[in-house]
Design a protein around this motif. Structure first.
Motif, PDB file in Angstrom:
ATOM      1  N   MET A  95      39.544  54.302  40.286  1.00 23.41           N
ATOM      2  CA  MET A  95      39.152  54.829  41.605  1.00 23.41           C
ATOM      3  C   MET A  95      38.400  53.779  42.402  1.00 23.41           C
ATOM      4  N   LYS A  96      37.491  53.084  41.680  1.00 16.83           N
ATOM      5  CA  LYS A  96      36.707  52.030  42.343  1.00 16.83           C
ATOM      6  C   LYS A  96      37.653  50.937  42.852  1.00 16.83           C
ATOM      7  N   THR A  97      38.628  50.603  42.026  1.00 15.63           N
ATOM      8  CA  THR A  97      39.597  49.576  42.423  1.00 15.63           C
ATOM      9  C   THR A  97      40.332  49.996  43.679  1.00 15.63           C
ATOM     10  N   LEU A  98      40.699  51.276  43.713  1.00 16.87           N
ATOM     11  CA  LEU A  98      41.456  51.774  44.867  1.00 16.87           C
ATOM     12  C   LEU A  98      40.644  51.622  46.150  1.00 16.87           C
ATOM     13  N   ILE A  99      39.347  51.964  46.051  1.00 19.29           N
ATOM     14  CA  ILE A  99      38.503  51.867  47.247  1.00 19.29           C
ATOM     15  C   ILE A  99      38.343  50.421  47.687  1.00 19.29           C
ATOM     16  N   ILE A 100      38.112  49.533  46.709  1.00 21.59           N
ATOM     17  CA  ILE A 100      37.988  48.108  47.059  1.00 21.59           C
ATOM     18  C   ILE A 100      39.289  47.620  47.700  1.00 21.59           C
ATOM     19  N   SER A 101      40.433  48.026  47.120  1.00 16.66           N
ATOM     20  CA  SER A 101      41.731  47.598  47.667  1.00 16.66           C
ATOM     21  C   SER A 101      41.893  48.069  49.104  1.00 16.66           C
ATOM     22  N   LEU A 102      41.575  49.340  49.323  1.00 19.30           N
ATOM     23  CA  LEU A 102      41.732  49.900  50.665  1.00 19.30           C
ATOM     24  C   LEU A 102      40.849  49.170  51.672  1.00 19.30           C
ATOM     25  N   LYS A 103      39.601  48.915  51.256  1.00 21.76           N
ATOM     26  CA  LYS A 103      38.670  48.238  52.159  1.00 21.76           C
ATOM     27  C   LYS A 103      39.137  46.810  52.445  1.00 21.76           C
ATOM     28  N   THR A 104      39.560  46.112  51.401  1.00 20.90           N
ATOM     29  CA  THR A 104      40.043  44.744  51.595  1.00 20.90           C
ATOM     30  C   THR A 104      41.239  44.748  52.532  1.00 20.90           C
ATOM     31  N   PHE A 105      42.128  45.700  52.298  1.00 20.27           N
ATOM     32  CA  PHE A 105      43.325  45.784  53.123  1.00 20.27           C
ATOM     33  C   PHE A 105      42.946  46.022  54.585  1.00 20.27           C
ATOM     34  N   LEU A 106      41.998  46.929  54.792  1.00 24.37           N
ATOM     35  CA  LEU A 106      41.538  47.217  56.145  1.00 24.37           C
ATOM     36  C   LEU A 106      40.929  45.970  56.781  1.00 24.37           C
ATOM     37  N   GLU A 120      33.972  37.838  37.260  1.00 31.73           N
ATOM     38  CA  GLU A 120      35.380  37.620  36.954  1.00 31.73           C
ATOM     39  C   GLU A 120      35.940  38.705  36.038  1.00 31.73           C
ATOM     40  N   THR A 121      37.262  38.805  35.998  1.00 28.67           N
ATOM     41  CA  THR A 121      37.885  39.848  35.181  1.00 28.67           C
ATOM     42  C   THR A 121      38.895  39.237  34.222  1.00 28.67           C
ATOM     43  N   ASN A 122      39.367  40.054  33.281  1.00 24.03           N
ATOM     44  CA  ASN A 122      40.447  39.587  32.402  1.00 24.03           C
ATOM     45  C   ASN A 122      41.788  39.742  33.116  1.00 24.03           C
ATOM     46  N   TRP A 123      42.858  39.293  32.479  1.00 28.62           N
ATOM     47  CA  TRP A 123      44.140  39.252  33.181  1.00 28.62           C
ATOM     48  C   TRP A 123      44.667  40.626  33.537  1.00 28.62           C
ATOM     49  N   LYS A 124      44.379  41.604  32.683  1.00 25.83           N
ATOM     50  CA  LYS A 124      44.924  42.936  32.963  1.00 25.83           C
ATOM     51  C   LYS A 124      44.299  43.524  34.222  1.00 25.83           C
ATOM     52  N   LYS A 125      42.981  43.372  34.321  1.00 26.05           N
ATOM     53  CA  LYS A 125      42.273  43.897  35.492  1.00 26.05           C
ATOM     54  C   LYS A 125      42.728  43.129  36.750  1.00 26.05           C
ATOM     55  N   TYR A 126      42.888  41.824  36.570  1.00 27.30           N
ATOM     56  CA  TYR A 126      43.347  40.979  37.675  1.00 27.30           C
ATOM     57  C   TYR A 126      44.713  41.477  38.168  1.00 27.30           C
ATOM     58  N   ALA A 127      45.587  41.781  37.210  1.00 23.12           N
ATOM     59  CA  ALA A 127      46.932  42.248  37.565  1.00 23.12           C
ATOM     60  C   ALA A 127      46.873  43.618  38.232  1.00 23.12           C
ATOM     61  N   ASP A 170      38.181  35.509  28.051  1.00 23.80           N
ATOM     62  CA  ASP A 170      39.273  36.350  28.534  1.00 23.80           C
ATOM     63  C   ASP A 170      39.222  36.456  30.068  1.00 23.80           C
ATOM     64  N   LYS A 171      38.280  35.762  30.689  1.00 26.83           N
ATOM     65  CA  LYS A 171      38.139  35.839  32.156  1.00 26.83           C
ATOM     66  C   LYS A 171      39.053  34.834  32.856  1.00 26.83           C
ATOM     67  N   ILE A 172      39.827  35.311  33.812  1.00 32.26           N
ATOM     68  CA  ILE A 172      40.701  34.374  34.533  1.00 32.26           C
ATOM     69  C   ILE A 172      40.430  34.383  36.030  1.00 32.26           C
ATOM     70  N   GLY A 173      39.334  34.973  36.485  1.00 36.70           N
ATOM     71  CA  GLY A 173      38.986  34.875  37.898  1.00 36.70           C
ATOM     72  C   GLY A 173      38.773  36.218  38.557  1.00 36.70           C
ATOM     73  N   ASN A 174      38.424  36.178  39.822  1.00 37.14           N
ATOM     74  CA  ASN A 174      38.214  37.386  40.607  1.00 37.14           C
ATOM     75  C   ASN A 174      39.277  37.428  41.701  1.00 37.14           C
ATOM     76  N   PHE A 175      40.146  38.418  41.628  1.00 35.69           N
ATOM     77  CA  PHE A 175      41.276  38.504  42.561  1.00 35.69           C
ATOM     78  C   PHE A 175      40.796  38.543  44.008  1.00 35.69           C
ATOM     79  N   TRP A 176      39.720  39.281  44.268  1.00 34.92           N
ATOM     80  CA  TRP A 176      39.251  39.458  45.655  1.00 34.92           C
ATOM     81  C   TRP A 176      38.709  38.150  46.216  1.00 34.92           C
TER      82      TRP A 176
END
Lengths: 190, 563
Positions: free
Chosen positions: A1-12, B60-67, B165-171
């Protein structure tokens, strides 16, 4: 859920930045520095817009230089090409009939090599240019159709020389002539 | 060919080699969080971004979270772009009152722009309002490109780090590549483009009375801002239907040269960034050399084919579908570059190229879009081939394969093969399906082997996330919109996920120190091996399909047989 909110905000955020602010800022700069070009390089004559320096027009009248064949007859909505492959019978037929037609209207020798841009349609259907050679092949027809005398013919040839664009900055692209600008110019020859 | 044509190509090469280290080392500073001059200009925007989205940029996150982050972000893009199009008529900035777009075309375009394919099943000037071109398409031009950069950054970290296991922060990766790389370059480039004559306004279409007295409606719009990022981000979706052949989109030979160069700029510079971030600039130049050799070879074949006489039309330049201001050379250079990189913008109609030049375009895409390739995507595609190459080399000498001190195990090779197979599978199966179905064949514009080429090109372009087309094929049908959209998804995420998995797996491994027994990956032997693997693995898969299309067409054309 947190990811979804961050995604939406980034997208906006990036939608506002790259979809609104960026194009608006470019429009502002463009309208300020290059207003004429940003608005389509329009040609205005007697307070009326008669075309664009960049967009070709159809010329089938004998008193005007012909432009390149266009699949869309120079109607830009939408632009487009034939997309015929080189092994297409339809393309071959069009090629032969354009050749015949060009030789016929210009009354030139049937063995003359006609520059290929005149026999093949352009990619956009709006190509404003032809080569100088293609222009010169049409001169006699124009002179005859307009009843030009020798003096006027010389003026016409001067126009052609003036309007021939060399490769840009000496090293990019082909030598060419803008057909619309040329036809506008010959209308002025008295 | 004239001297000036050769000069233009040489200038292109000099600029490419010259700017690669310049932009490459700048991007290295950006991506590693070092000081650089753009921080003064856009630094506040970066801080504002993190504040707004409430993300700690150093976490940073692992690859799964990054994906997962990457996938959700892209999914939102698809849904949003789909909705925009289907509700177009209710939205503002639509001076031509363009209607809502059919659901299957909207699906195709949404997927296409999010996957960095930018296939155009529609005609821009008669389909898309200014609102959608800006809020929908321009935005995806940016974020789909930075998605590619984000993936290659994760891969680089995976290779260079150990036992983590950290490969970066996607954002963070997304934000930095947009603000410091794509945005400044696009601003600069769009202003130059307007200076050459590309339109940039919000006026409604201009109706003019032509010299002969008929009416002509000139399309307008905020084109330059979108065209700049379309080239720089290797996107390729045109503002107008004729793409960069349209005089309002690509008005002069100089704008043409810049547009071609802009396609290669970032993918090429990224090879240098790659080397720099891995601590060995030589590794970067090795990859550059491989890409460059493949590029020049394709260009040579294409030019040869286009300048050769053929018995159907004789010895004249083949100008069908080409613009007079660019000529044959300016069009061929564009076509090779746009298919090498997964750009897909076109300044001439590839459908009307000679069979061999058309085949070069297809092979460029079939090799996996790794000849410079899409922004980020080309390089991570190349890493897949590097893994396969060290694996094959390891088998030959009987030693555990290694790359940059990392042992390449079964998992990495499986993932590399998977990424390779899914795209081949998508191209060949769907081409076969379309070629035997009535709804597949009814869209064709050409008969004979060229008709088959149109189908093969379409699915190749979709799977490679290229977006150029043999545009005679009418792809705006239910079947093609859905199947091509599906293939684009496979070609994008079917590669990204295995690649991120490789990055995650490599990051966990320890780094073996270099010894005299290490198989070197930065010399000519490796360059030759890598090219060999690319051509055999990537190329041979498609040889049978190509022989039904362009190969046989070339032979028939040379015997004067037409359809």
């Amino acid at each position: 859920m947190k990811t979804l909110i961050i995604s939406l905000k980034t997208f906006l955020f990036f939608t506002i930045l790259t979809g609104i602010l960026y194009p608006l800022c470019i429009t502002g700069i463009a309208q300020l520095i290059f207003p004429e070009k940003a608005n389509g390089s329009l040609i205005i004559k007697n307070n009326k817009i008669i075309g664009s320096k960049l967009i070709g027009q159809e010329f089938d009248s004998l008193i005007y230089f012909s432009a390149r064949p266009s699949v869309i007859s120079y109607n830009p909505l939408p632009s487009g090409a034939s997309n015929y492959g080189l092994t297409s019978v339809k393309l071959k037929e069009l090629f032969d009939s354009r050749k015949k037609q060009f030789i016929k209207i210009n009354q030139i020798d049937s063995l003359t090599v006609i520059p290929s841009e005149m026999l093949f349609a352009s990619g956009s259907g709006l190509d404003p240019h032809i080569s100088q050679k293609t222009v010169l092949l049409q001169v006699n027809r124009i002179v005859k159709a307009r009843n030009f005398n020798e003096n006027q013919k010389q003026k016409l040839l001067q126009c052609i020389e003036q309007l021939t664009e060399k490769p840009q900055y000496l090293c990019f692209g082909e030598e060419r002539l803008n057909v619309l600008l040329l036809n506008l110019k010959i209308d002025e020859i008295k | 060919m004239k001297t000036i044509d050769i000069f233009q190509i040489i200038l292109f090469i000099i600029l490419l080699i010259g700017l690669t280290p310049l932009l490459g080392s700048y991007m290295n500073k950006v991506f590693t969080g070092n000081k650089h001059f753009m921080l003064k200009i856009f630094g506040w925007l970066e801080r504002l971004t993190y504040k707004f989205i409430k993300v700690n940029p150093d976490e940073e996150t692992n690859w799964k979270k990054y994906a997962v982050n990457l996938l959700i972000f892209n999914l939102i893009g698809i849904v949003f772009l789909f909705l925009l199009q289907t509700f177009q008529s209710y939205l503002p900035l639509n001076p031509q009152h363009l209607a809502d777009i059919t659901w299957h075309s909207a699906f195709n375009t949404a997927v296409s722009f999010v996957t960095n394919t930018n296939w155009q099943g529609y005609a821009g000037e008669t389909t898309m309002s200014y609102f959608i071109q800006l809020i929908g398409l321009t935005v995806q031009n940016f974020v789909s490109a930075v998605t590619g950069i984000a993936v290659i950054l994760a891969v680089i970290r995976g290779i260079s780090r150990k036992t983590t296991d950290k490969i970066g922060n996607f954002w963070t990766d997304l934000t930095r590549s947009t603000l410091y790389v794509l945005l400044p370059l696009s601003i600069l480039f769009s202003v130059v483009l307007v200076g050459q004559g590309v339109v940039q306004n919000f006026k409604s279409y201009e109706t003019v009375q032509t010299l002969q007295g008929t009416q002509q409606v000139l399309p307008m719009g905020p084109a330059a801002s979108q065209i700049a990022i379309k080239q720089i981000g290797t996107n390729g979706g045109g503002f107008f239907n004729a793409n960069s052949a349209h005089p309002y989109e690509n008005p002069t030979p100089f704008s043409n040269f810049l547009q071609i160069f802009a396609i290669f700029l970032i993918p090429s510079a990224l090879t240098y960034t790659y080397g720099k971030m891995l601590g060995s600039v030589r590794q970067g130049w090795t990859i550059f050399t491989v890409m460059f050799i493949l590029f020049i070879t394709g260009l040579g074949i294409s030019l040869y084919a286009e300048y050769s006489a053929n018995p159907v039309f004789g010895h004249i330049p083949m100008m069908e579908g080409k613009e007079a201001r660019f000529g044959v050379s300016g069009s061929v250079l564009f076509s090779v570059v746009t298919t090498d990189a997964s750009c897909g913008a076109v300044n001439a109609m590839h459908d009307s190229f000679t069979p061999l030049a058309g085949m070069v375009c297809m092979i460029n895409m079939m090799l996996g879009e790794i000849i410079f390739g899409g922004v980020g995507a080309g390089l991570y595609g190349m890493v897949i081939f590097i893994i396969l190459t060290v694996f094959i080399a390891g088998l030959m000498v009987g030693r555990t394969p290694e790359y940059m001190g990392k042992k390449i195990g079964a998992f990495e090779v499986q993932m590399a093969i998977l990424a390779n197979l899914v795209t081949s599978f998508a191209i060949l199966i769907f081409t076969a399906w379309a070629a035997v179905s009535s709804y597949g064949l009814s869209s064709l514009n050409n008969a004979g082997p060229h008709g088959f080429s149109e189908i093969l090109y379409a699915f190749t372009s979709a799977a490679g996330n290229n977006g150029s087309a043999f545009a005679g094929l009418n792809a705006n049908t239910l079947f093609y919109n859905l199947s091509l959209g599906f293939v684009m998804l496979i070609g994008r995420f079917g590669v990204i996920i295995p690649v991120l998995a490789i990055a995650g797996s490599l990051a966990k491994k320890n780094i073996t120190p270099l010894s005299s027994g290490t198989f070197r990956t930065d010399n000519w032997l490796f360059i030759c091996l890598l090219i060999g693997v690319i051509l055999i693995v990537g190329g041979l898969t498609y040889f049978p399909a190509l022989s039904f299309g362009p190969v046989i067409e070339h032979l028939l054309m040379n015997s004067g047989i037409i359809f």
